[in-house]
Design a protein around this motif. Structure first.
Motif, PDB file in Angstrom:
ATOM      1  N   LYS A   1      -8.805   1.751  -6.305  1.00 30.01           N
ATOM      2  CA  LYS A   1      -7.736   0.802  -6.589  1.00 30.01           C
ATOM      3  C   LYS A   1      -6.918   1.183  -7.823  1.00 30.01           C
ATOM      4  O   LYS A   1      -5.776   0.779  -7.960  1.00 30.01           O
ATOM      5  CB  LYS A   1      -8.325  -0.597  -6.817  1.00 30.01           C
ATOM      6  CG  LYS A   1      -8.899  -1.245  -5.567  1.00 30.01           C
ATOM      7  CD  LYS A   1      -9.456  -2.630  -5.894  1.00 30.01           C
ATOM      8  CE  LYS A   1     -10.033  -3.295  -4.655  1.00 30.01           C
ATOM      9  NZ  LYS A   1      -8.979  -3.653  -3.687  1.00 30.01           N
TER      10      LYS A   1
ATOM     11  N   SER B   1       0.276  -4.721  -5.565  1.00 27.78           N
ATOM     12  CA  SER B   1      -0.031  -3.734  -6.594  1.00 27.78           C
ATOM     13  C   SER B   1       0.834  -4.000  -7.803  1.00 27.78           C
ATOM     14  O   SER B   1       1.882  -4.657  -7.707  1.00 27.78           O
ATOM     15  CB  SER B   1       0.212  -2.310  -6.074  1.00 27.78           C
ATOM     16  OG  SER B   1       1.604  -2.093  -5.872  1.00 27.78           O
TER      17      SER B   1
ATOM     18  N   THR C   1      -4.730  -5.276  -3.560  1.00 27.10           N
ATOM     19  CA  THR C   1      -5.008  -5.192  -2.131  1.00 27.10           C
ATOM     20  C   THR C   1      -4.006  -4.203  -1.549  1.00 27.10           C
ATOM     21  O   THR C   1      -3.200  -3.630  -2.272  1.00 27.10           O
ATOM     22  CB  THR C   1      -4.844  -6.554  -1.432  1.00 27.10           C
ATOM     23  OG1 THR C   1      -3.442  -6.914  -1.468  1.00 27.10           O
ATOM     24  CG2 THR C   1      -5.654  -7.643  -2.110  1.00 27.10           C
ATOM     25  N   ASN C   2      -4.079  -4.023  -0.230  1.00 28.89           N
ATOM     26  CA  ASN C   2      -3.058  -3.190   0.410  1.00 28.89           C
ATOM     27  C   ASN C   2      -1.688  -3.804   0.325  1.00 28.89           C
ATOM     28  O   ASN C   2      -0.687  -3.151   0.620  1.00 28.89           O
ATOM     29  CB  ASN C   2      -3.420  -2.966   1.887  1.00 28.89           C
ATOM     30  CG  ASN C   2      -4.338  -1.783   2.061  1.00 28.89           C
ATOM     31  OD1 ASN C   2      -4.705  -1.141   1.085  1.00 28.89           O
ATOM     32  ND2 ASN C   2      -4.717  -1.499   3.287  1.00 28.89           N
ATOM     33  N   HIS C   3      -1.636  -5.062  -0.077  1.00 27.99           N
ATOM     34  CA  HIS C   3      -0.365  -5.788  -0.079  1.00 27.99           C
ATOM     35  C   HIS C   3       0.102  -6.162  -1.474  1.00 27.99           C
ATOM     36  O   HIS C   3       1.184  -6.729  -1.612  1.00 27.99           O
ATOM     37  CB  HIS C   3      -0.492  -7.057   0.765  1.00 27.99           C
ATOM     38  CG  HIS C   3      -0.929  -6.794   2.167  1.00 27.99           C
ATOM     39  ND1 HIS C   3      -0.074  -6.280   3.132  1.00 27.99           N
ATOM     40  CD2 HIS C   3      -2.130  -6.951   2.766  1.00 27.99           C
ATOM     41  CE1 HIS C   3      -0.737  -6.143   4.265  1.00 27.99           C
ATOM     42  NE2 HIS C   3      -1.986  -6.543   4.069  1.00 27.99           N
TER      43      HIS C   3
ATOM     44  N   SER D   1      -2.046   1.492   3.832  1.00 29.57           N
ATOM     45  CA  SER D   1      -1.324   1.194   2.593  1.00 29.57           C
ATOM     46  C   SER D   1      -0.243   2.254   2.385  1.00 29.57           C
ATOM     47  O   SER D   1      -0.318   3.357   2.949  1.00 29.57           O
ATOM     48  CB  SER D   1      -2.290   1.209   1.413  1.00 29.57           C
ATOM     49  OG  SER D   1      -2.706   2.547   1.147  1.00 29.57           O
TER      50      SER D   1
ATOM     51  N   ASN E   1      -4.007  -1.323  -7.426  1.00 30.29           N
ATOM     52  CA  ASN E   1      -3.768  -1.901  -6.102  1.00 30.29           C
ATOM     53  C   ASN E   1      -4.775  -3.019  -5.880  1.00 30.29           C
ATOM     54  O   ASN E   1      -5.936  -2.766  -5.544  1.00 30.29           O
ATOM     55  CB  ASN E   1      -3.928  -0.826  -5.024  1.00 30.29           C
ATOM     56  CG  ASN E   1      -2.875   0.244  -5.129  1.00 30.29           C
ATOM     57  OD1 ASN E   1      -1.683  -0.028  -5.128  1.00 30.29           O
ATOM     58  ND2 ASN E   1      -3.302   1.495  -5.247  1.00 30.29           N
TER      59      ASN E   1
ATOM     60  N   GLU F   1      -1.718   5.532   1.354  1.00 27.24           N
ATOM     61  CA  GLU F   1      -2.376   6.252   2.442  1.00 27.24           C
ATOM     62  C   GLU F   1      -1.342   6.888   3.370  1.00 27.24           C
ATOM     63  O   GLU F   1      -1.529   8.007   3.854  1.00 27.24           O
ATOM     64  CB  GLU F   1      -3.271   5.287   3.220  1.00 27.24           C
ATOM     65  CG  GLU F   1      -4.472   4.802   2.432  1.00 27.24           C
ATOM     66  CD  GLU F   1      -5.174   3.641   3.113  1.00 27.24           C
ATOM     67  OE1 GLU F   1      -4.539   2.957   3.955  1.00 27.24           O
ATOM     68  OE2 GLU F   1      -6.354   3.394   2.783  1.00 27.24           O
TER      69      GLU F   1
ATOM     70  N   SER G   1       6.840   3.601   1.079  1.00 26.78           N
ATOM     71  CA  SER G   1       6.160   4.727   1.703  1.00 26.78           C
ATOM     72  C   SER G   1       7.139   5.550   2.530  1.00 26.78           C
ATOM     73  O   SER G   1       8.307   5.177   2.697  1.00 26.78           O
ATOM     74  CB  SER G   1       5.034   4.224   2.596  1.00 26.78           C
ATOM     75  OG  SER G   1       5.587   3.529   3.715  1.00 26.78           O
TER      76      SER G   1
ATOM     77  N   ASP H   1       5.693   1.165  -4.112  1.00 29.11           N
ATOM     78  CA  ASP H   1       5.026   1.088  -2.809  1.00 29.11           C
ATOM     79  C   ASP H   1       5.991   1.249  -1.654  1.00 29.11           C
ATOM     80  O   ASP H   1       5.829   0.625  -0.602  1.00 29.11           O
ATOM     81  CB  ASP H   1       4.249  -0.229  -2.675  1.00 29.11           C
ATOM     82  CG  ASP H   1       2.960  -0.219  -3.487  1.00 29.11           C
ATOM     83  OD1 ASP H   1       2.403  -1.294  -3.732  1.00 29.11           O
ATOM     84  OD2 ASP H   1       2.530   0.886  -3.895  1.00 29.11           O
TER      85      ASP H   1
END
Lengths: 304, 848
Positions: free
Chosen positions: B416, B518, B514-516, A104, B512, A107, A136, A134
C-alpha cells in the motif's frame, strides 16, 4: 542502377524479407491454440469474445503473436489478461485472469509497462503527474474500444485531454491561441502525457531547452544579447501558451505594463524605463522599437 | 464533434471570383506538391479496390477506426474517405482581425482525405498497416498531413507535414496615439509590424525492429519559417519591408537495448542545424521631402517625434514633410546566423530490482550560433546625435553549453505504501561575443535651405581628416557633431555571459488505502544559481572634432560620449588626444563594462498533497494542493510564494452520461514592498456529455476564468493620471500599483441528431465574453482586447446519398465585437475592430 545504391537496396530488401515470416510461422501458437498448460491461445478467446478478438486482430497488439521468445505468456490475449485456460474451461472462473476493470491503476500501469516500458516516451510514467493521480493507461488508451488506430486512444486529441483538463478548453477558443482545436497542434506536441522531468509534463526540445523552440526556432538563439528572463524563467514569464485574449498570447493586454513590471527602477537586474520614455506621450507598445525582444546579436536594447 | 476541422469551420469573406476586396490579398489556390502527391498516392493505392457497400462515412479525424467496412484489395482491407467542396465566405468589418483569428477564405477545398490499409493476414509485402490523413488543402491557413506505415517486426514509420500561414495585423498594438490635434490627424488601419508568418513543419520517424531486443530509431525534422522582420533603428524609426527566413534541420539517431529483464537502455545522438537569413530593407516611403526625395519617418508619434508637426503639405502625393525630422532615406540589414546543436543523450528505465522502478537520463550539448556577415547600412537623419549615415558590421558568436540529468525511482515499501524520489539537474551557460565595427558619418556644414535629411554628408574619415578638416575644424567639409554624437569610428569587443545551475529534488510518499482511494504527500526543494556579466572593451574608438558648439574646452567636440571631459578638465582614462589632428582615440573598457559576475541564488521549498478517490464506480474525485516559497527572485514577477489548488471530479450517472467539474486556482506572489506582485488565476469548469441514443448526443459546458495581476511599477509620465511618487528614492518620478484583470465567461453546446437514418443534423455554439480592466498609462489608449464578445455558432446537415456518398451543407458564424472603449476622447477615431460574418460550405464526401 547506380552501383552505390545497390548494396543499400539489397540490405533494405533483405530487411523486409526477414520481417516477413512464412505463413506457417505466422499462424503461431496464439492463433492455433496454446499447448502450454494454463494458456488457451487467442483462438479460444475468440469463441466468446469475438468483438474483442476482432479489435485486437486489427490493432498493433496483434504483433504479440510473434513474440515466440516470450512464449504464450507474452502472446495474444493472454499477454495482457493472463493465462486463460481455466477461464476457457469454466467461464465463471476468472481467478487467474488480469481484469483491467477490476485492477488498481498501479496494477494496470505495471501490466502495460511490461511491454511498453521501452524507449524514451514512457520513461517517466511511474513518476508522472497522471500516475500520481491514479490515472492509468486505460484512462486514455483502450485496446478494444479505441477511437483512433494510432496509440489506441479512447478519444482523439484534444477531446481526450478535455475530459479532465476543461480549464484549457476556453483558452484554445481565444482569438490568439495555438491552433489545437483546428488540428495544427496537438496537446502531445508540447506535453508528454506519460510524464517528463519538466513541470506540467512539458517536453524538452531536442536541444534540451524549452519545447517552444521546436516550432519557434527563430527564438532559440543563443544570442549575443539575451533577454535573460526568457532563458531563466521560461517563455511563460510573458506568454500564456494555450491561448489568450491578448495579442501574441501575452499575459497582459497592454504591452508596456508587462514590460514595466520588470523594467521599473528599483531592481538591479532590469534597467528601468529611461526618462525620455514618457508613457503618456507616446510608445503605444515597447516592442514597436524593441522588436527583437527574444534576443539579439547586435543590439543590447533589442532594436534589431 | 466540436473539433471538426473540415467544412464546418469555414470562415466567410465577401468575395467574388477574381475580385479582391481592398486591403485583402487574394489567396491563390496553392498547388502544393504534397497535394499532388496525395492524389497520386490515393489513385495508386485505390486502383485494385473493388466497390462494396459502405457503412456510414467516417467522420473522425486522423487515424480513426472507421465504420466503413472498406474494400478488399488482395489481402488488404482498404478504407478511404474524401471530402471536397466549396466554401463561400462573407465577412464584414475588420478583415485584418478576422485574418488573425481565423483567415478561412472562399474557394474550393480538399477538406479531408483519409486512407487506411490493413493487411487482413498480417502478411503484407511492404507494410501491414498504413494510415494517411490530410486536411486543409486548397487555400486554408493551415494544412496537415499525417502518415503512418508499419510492418510487424520490421519497422514503424511516421511522418507529418504541417503548414501554418498566420497573418498578424493588429492595428491597435502599434497605433500611434494620435490626438485629434495632431497633424495629420489620421489613424493607422494597419499595424506597422503587420506580417505574414508562414511555417512549414515536417517530421519523419522510423523505428526499426520494434519488437527486438535492439531497436533503432531514425528521425528527421525540418521547420522552415518565413516572416517579415521589423527593426528599430534609433528609438524613432522602424524599418519595414523585410524578410527573415529560418530553416531548421534536425537529425536523430537512437537505439534502445532491452538486454536485461524489464530494463531498457537508450542512446540518442541528435543534431540540429538552424540557419536564419535576415534581409531587412526599408521599402516603405510614405512621405517625401520638398525636393521630391522619398522618405520614411518610421512610426509617427505625436508630440515631437519624429519632429513637431512634420507634414508641411498634406495635399501632395505623398505628403511633403520637413527635412529636419528623424527619418530614413535608405536602410538595409543583412545577416545570416548559423547555429548547430549537437546533443548526446543517454537514458534508461528499469524495474529489474524487486519493488523498485527507476528511470533516468543524462544529456550534453555544446552548441554555437555564429554570424560572420552582419551588414547594416543607414542613410537618413537622427537629430539627437546629428547622424546622417551609419554602418555596422562585425562577427558575432554565441555558444550554449548544456548538461542535463535526471533520476527517478519508486520503491514499493509495502503493497500500500510507496516512496518516490525524483532528482533533476540542469546546467546551461551562454557565453557570447561580438567584435563590433561601426562607422558614423555626420552632416557637413549646411548650405542655405539645407537641414536634417537634406544636409550634405561630411566625407571626413580618420584617414583623410587632417587634410580635409584642419584646425580650427570649421571648414565646410568638417563633420558637424553635437555633444550627443557618438564616435566616428567604433570598434568594440563585446563579451556577454548568462548561465544557470538548477537542481531540484522531489520526495513523495503515496499510500493506497484501497484500490479506490489513495493519497500522497511530498516535499520539493530547488536550488538555482544564475550568473551573468556584461563586458565591453573599446578596442578603438575615434572621435573627430568639428561642430558648431566646439570649443577648446571640449577639444572642439572631439571630447564627447565616452571621452567627454567631466568637470575637472581632464580626458577620461583611455582617451588620447592627438594634438596635431585634434582627433581623440580611446582604448579601454566601456563605462558599463562589468567583468565581475553577478550571482543570484534562489532556493525554493514546497509542500504537495494530493488525494485520488473513486467514491463509486460512477464518481471520481482528484485533488492536488501545493504551497511553496522562494527566498529570492530573479525578476520582479517571478514568484516568491506559490500556491496551487486543483479539484477535479467526474461523474457518470449512466453509461451514456458523463459530467465533469473542476476548480483550478493558482496564485503567485512577490510581496517585497517595492514590488507587491500578485498573479492569480482561477478557473471553474462544468461540462456534460450525453449520448442517450446513438442518434442523439448533446455536449455542453461552461467555464469561468478569472485572471488578476498587479505589480508596483515606476515610470516617467506627464499625464495628470499619476501623482504618486515611485516608492524607491531617486528612481523614476512616478509610481503606481499597476493591475490587469480579465474575466472570461465561456460556454459551448453541441447537439447531434439523426432524425432519419440518412440525415444527420448538427448544431453548436461557442462563445466567450471577456471583460477586463487594467491600468492605462496613457489616457488615449483604447481598451483593445480587454473587453470583447466572440461568438462562433455553427450548424450542418448531412445527407447520406448512396453507398458511401454523402452531402453536407454547413454554416458558420464568426462574430467579434469590441465592448470596450474603442475611441477614447481626444484620440483620432480608429477603425472598428469588429467583424461579423457567415460562411457557407458545400461538401461532398465519399467513403469507400
Amino acid at each position: 542502377m547506380n552501383s552505390r545504391k545497390a548494396p543499400a537496396l539489397a540490405i533494405l530488401g533483405a530487411f523486409f524479407c526477414l520481417s516477413i515470416s512464412p505463413v506457417g510461422a505466422q499462424q503461431n501458437a496464439a492463433a492455433q491454440g496454446s499447448t502450454t498448460p494454463g494458456y488457451a491461445g487467442a483462438e479460444a478467446c475468440k469463441t466468446c469474445h469475438a468483438g474483442e478478438y476482432e479489435s485486437w486482430a486489427k490493432s498493433r497488439h496483434w504483433a504479440t503473436s510473434n513474440n515466440t521468445r516470450g512464449g504464450p505468456a507474452k502472446q495474444g490475449c493472454e499477454a495482457c489478461h493472463g493465462p486463460g485456460a481455466d477461464h476457457a474451461a469454466n467461464p465463471a472462473d476468472t481467478s487467474k485472469l488480469f481484469l483491467f476493470t477490476k485492477a488498481s491503476p498501479k496494477e494496470i500501469n505495471a501490466q502495460c509497462l511490461g511491454c511498453h516500458a521501452s524507449g524514451t516516451q514512457q520513461l517517466h510514467v511511474n513518476n508522472s503527474l497522471h500516475s500520481r493521480n491514479d490515472i492509468s493507461c486505460t484512462s486514455c488508451h483502450s485496446a478494444h474500444h479505441s477511437e483512433t488506430r494510432e496509440f489506441l486512444l479512447v478519444k482523439t486529441q484534444p477531446a481526450l485531454c478535455y475530459t479532465c483538463h476543461q480549464q484549457q478548453r476556453p483558452q484554445f477558443s481565444m482569438p490568439f491561441r495555438h491552433r489545437v482545436n483546428e488540428g495544427l497542434v496537438q496537446c502531445s506536441d508540447c506535453h508528454n502525457p506519460h510524464g517528463s522531468e519538466r513541470q506540467h509534463q512539458l517536453r524538452t526540445s531536442v536541444t534540451q531547452d524549452q519545447v517552444c523552440y521546436n516550432c519557434h526556432a527563430d527564438k532559440r538563439g543563443p544570442f549575443v544579447y539575451e533577454h535573460e528572463p526568457l532563458r531563466t524563467e521560461g517563455c511563460t514569464i510573458c506568454h500564456t501558451p494555450h491561448g489568450s485574449p491578448n495579442i501574441h498570447l501575452l499575459k497582459m493586454s497592454n504591452v508596456n505594463l508587462l514590460c514595466l513590471s520588470c523594467h521599473t527602477t528599483s531592481f538591479a537586474n532590469a534597467p528601468g524605463a529611461p526618462s525620455f520614455h514618457n508613457q503618456a506621450a507616446q510608445y503605444q507598445a515597447c516592442t514597436l522599437c524593441h522588436t527583437q525582444i527574444h534576443g539579439s546579436n547586435t543590439s543590447f536594447v533589442f532594436f534589431k | 464533434m466540436i473539433f471538426t476541422r473540415s467544412a464546418s469551420t469555414a470562415p466567410v469573406r465577401q468575395r467574388h471570383f477574381g475580385v479582391v476586396e481592398p486591403g485583402c490579398a487574394e489567396r491563390p489556390w496553392r498547388a502544393r506538391p504534397s497535394l499532388a502527391f496525395m492524389a497520386v498516392l490515393a489513385l495508386i493505392l485505390a486502383t485494385a479496390a473493388k466497390a462494396q457497400n459502405p457503412e456510414l462515412p467516417d467522420q473522425g479525424p486522423m487515424q480513426q477506426t472507421s465504420e466503413t467496412p472498406g474494400r478488399a484489395s488482395g489481402n488488404y482491407n482498404t478504407q478511404q474517405n474524401i471530402e471536397f467542396g466549396y466554401r463561400d465566405s462573407m465577412i464584414h468589418g475588420n478583415l485584418n482581425n478576422y485574418d488573425m483569428f481565423n483567415d478561412y477564405g472562399s474557394g474550393w477545398r480538399l477538406f479531408d482525405y483519409d486512407l487506411d490499409m490493413h493487411s487482413t493476414n498480417h502478411q503484407g509485402l511492404l507494410f501491414d498497416d498504413l494510415s494517411f490523413n490530410n486536411f486543409g488543402y486548397g487555400g486554408d491557413p493551415l494544412s496537415v498531413s499525417r502518415l503512418r506505415v508499419d510492418k510487424n517486426k520490421g519497422y514503424d514509420f511516421r511522418a507529418s507535414y504541417r503548414r501554418d500561414d498566420y497573418l498578424f495585423n493588429y492595428s491597435l498594438l502599434a497605433n500611434p496615439l494620435n490626438p485629434t490635434s495632431f497633424a495629420p490627424p489620421t489613424a493607422i488601419a494597419n499595424s506597422p509590424q503587420a506580417s505574414q508568418y508562414v511555417r512549414h513543419m515536417q517530421d519523419y520517424d522510423l523505428l526499426l525492429l520494434p519488437e527486438s531486443r535492439l531497436r533503432f530509431r531514425l528521425g528527421y525534422s525540418r521547420v522552415s519559417t518565413k516572416a517579415p522582420g521589423s527593426t528599430g533603428y534609433e528609438p524613432t524609426v522602424a524599418a519595414v519591408g523585410s524578410n527573415t527566413e529560418g530553416i531548421t534541420n534536425e537529425y536523430r539517431l537512437g537505439l534502445d537495448y532491452r538486454g536485461l529483464p524489464r530494463t531498457t537502455f537508450s542512446f540518442d545522438e541528435l543534431l540540429n542545424y538552424t540557419r536564419v537569413n535576415t534581409s531587412v530593407a526599408d521599402r516603405n516611403f510614405p512621405f517625401q521631402l520638398a525636393t521630391g526625395t522619398p522618405v520614411d519617418l518610421g512610426i509617427v508619434f505625436q508630440g515631437t517625434t519624429p519632429c513637431a508637426a512634420p507634414v508641411t503639405n498634406p495635399a501632395t502625393t505623398p505628403p511633403t514633410v520637413k527635412a529636419n525630422c528623424n527619418g530614413i532615406l535608405s536602410y538595409s540589414l543583412l545577416g545570416a546566423p548559423r547555429a548547430k546543436f549537437p546533443v548526446e543523450k543517454f537514458s534508461f528505465q528499469s524495474d529489474y530490482f524487486k519493488n523498485l522502478a527507476m528511470s533516468g537520463s543524462a544529456a550534453y550539448s555544446n552548441s554555437s550560433n555564429v554570424m560572420t556577415d552582419l551588414s547594416e547600412l543607414f542613410n537618413g537623419w537622427v537629430s539627437r546625435t546629428v547622424t546622417r549615415e551609419s554602418t555596422t558590421a562585425g562577427p558575432t558568436q554565441a555558444k550554449r553549453v548544456v548538461a542535463d540529468a535526471n533520476w527517478a525511482g519508486e520503491y514499493q515499501i509495502t503493497t500500500k505504501l510507496s516512496l518516490r524520489d525524483e532528482f533533476y539537474y540542469h546546467n546551461w551557460r551562454i557565453p557570447s561575443s561580438w567584435a563590433t565595427a561601426e562607422t558614423n558619418l555626420f552632416a557637413a556644414k549646411a548650405a542655405a535651405g539645407q537641414a536634417g535629411l537634406t544636409l550634405p554628408i561630411s566625407p571626413a574619415t580618420p584617414a583623410n581628416f587632417a587634410a580635409l578638416c584642419p584646425a580650427p575644424f570649421t571648414g565646410a567639409s568638417c563633420p558637424q557633431h553635437n555633444a550627443n554624437s557618438g564616435p566616428d569610428v567604433l570598434n568594440e569587443a563585446v563579451s556577454q555571459f548568462l548561465g544557470q545551475d538548477l537542481r531540484n529534488n522531489l520526495v513523495e510518499l503515496k499510500y493506497n488505502f484501497t484500490n479506490h482511494l489513495s493519497a500522497y504527500i511530498g516535499y520539493f526543494y530547488q536550488a538555482r544559481t544564475i550568473d551573468d556579466f556584461s563586458a565591453t572593451f573599446d578596442t578603438g574608438e575615434v572621435y573627430l572634432p568639428g561642430g558648431a558648439t566646439g570649443t577648446a574646452a571640449n577639444d572642439f567636440l572631439a571630447a564627447r560620449a565616452d571621452c567627454a571631459i567631466p568637470s575637472g578638465g581632464l580626458l577620461p582614462s583611455g582617451c588620447t588626444l592627438n594634438p596635431a589632428t585634434g582627433v581623440i582615440t580611446e582604448i579601454g573598457p566601456e563605462t558599463a563594462n562589468k567583468t565581475a559576475r553577478n550571482y543570484y541564488h534562489i532556493r525554493e521549498n514546497a509542500a504537495e498533497f494530493g488525494l485520488s478517490a473513486r467514491v463509486s464506480d460512477k464518481l471520481r474525485i482528484n485533488a492536488d494542493l501545493m504551497a511553496g516559497y522562494n527566498d529570492n527572485s530573479f525578476t520582479r514577477i517571478s514568484p516568491r510564494q506559490l500556491q496551487s489548488y486543483k479539484v477535479h471530479a467526474t461523474y457518470e450517472p449512466k453509461p451514456w452520461a458523463n459530467i465533469t467539474a473542476a476548480v483550478d486556482i493558482q496564485e503567485n506572489r512577490d510581496n517585497v514592498y517595492t514590488v507587491n506582485n500578485i498573479e492569480r488565476g482561477k478557473t471553474y469548469s462544468l461540462s456534460a456529455a450525453l449520448s442517450p441514443r446513438g442518434d442523439f448526443t448533446v455536449d455542453f459546458g461552461y467555464n469561468y476564468m478569472d485572471v488578476y495581476t498587479q505589480t508596483e511599477i515606476c515610470f516617467p509620465d506627464s499625464s495628470p493620471l499619476f501623482t504618486q511618487p515611485c516608492p524607491v528614492a531617486n528612481a523614476s518620478p512616478l509610481g503606481t500599483l499597476s493591475f490587469y484583470a480579465s474575466r472570461d465567461n465561456y460556454a459551448y453546446a453541441d447537439v447531434m441528431w439523426k432524425p432519419q437514418k440518412r440525415v444527420t443534423a448538427m448544431a453548436g455554439y461557442l462563445g466567450s465574453l471577456v471583460r477586463g480592466s487594467t491600468t492605462f498609462l496613457n489616457p488615449l489608449t483604447p481598451t483593445g482586447t480587454l473587453d470583447f464578445d466572440y461568438f462562433t455558432p455553427y450548424a450542418s446537415v448531412t445527407f447520406d446519398i448512396y453507398k458511401g456518398a454523402s452531402y453536407r451543407t454547413a454554416w458558420n458564424f464568426y462574430g467579434y465585437n469590441d465592448r470596450g472603449i474603442a475611441n477614447p476622447a481626444g484620440l483620432v477615431p480608429l477603425p472598428s475592430q469588429n467583424f461579423n460574418g457567415n460562411n457557407i460550405t458545400f461538401v461532398l464526401r465519399y467513403a469507400f
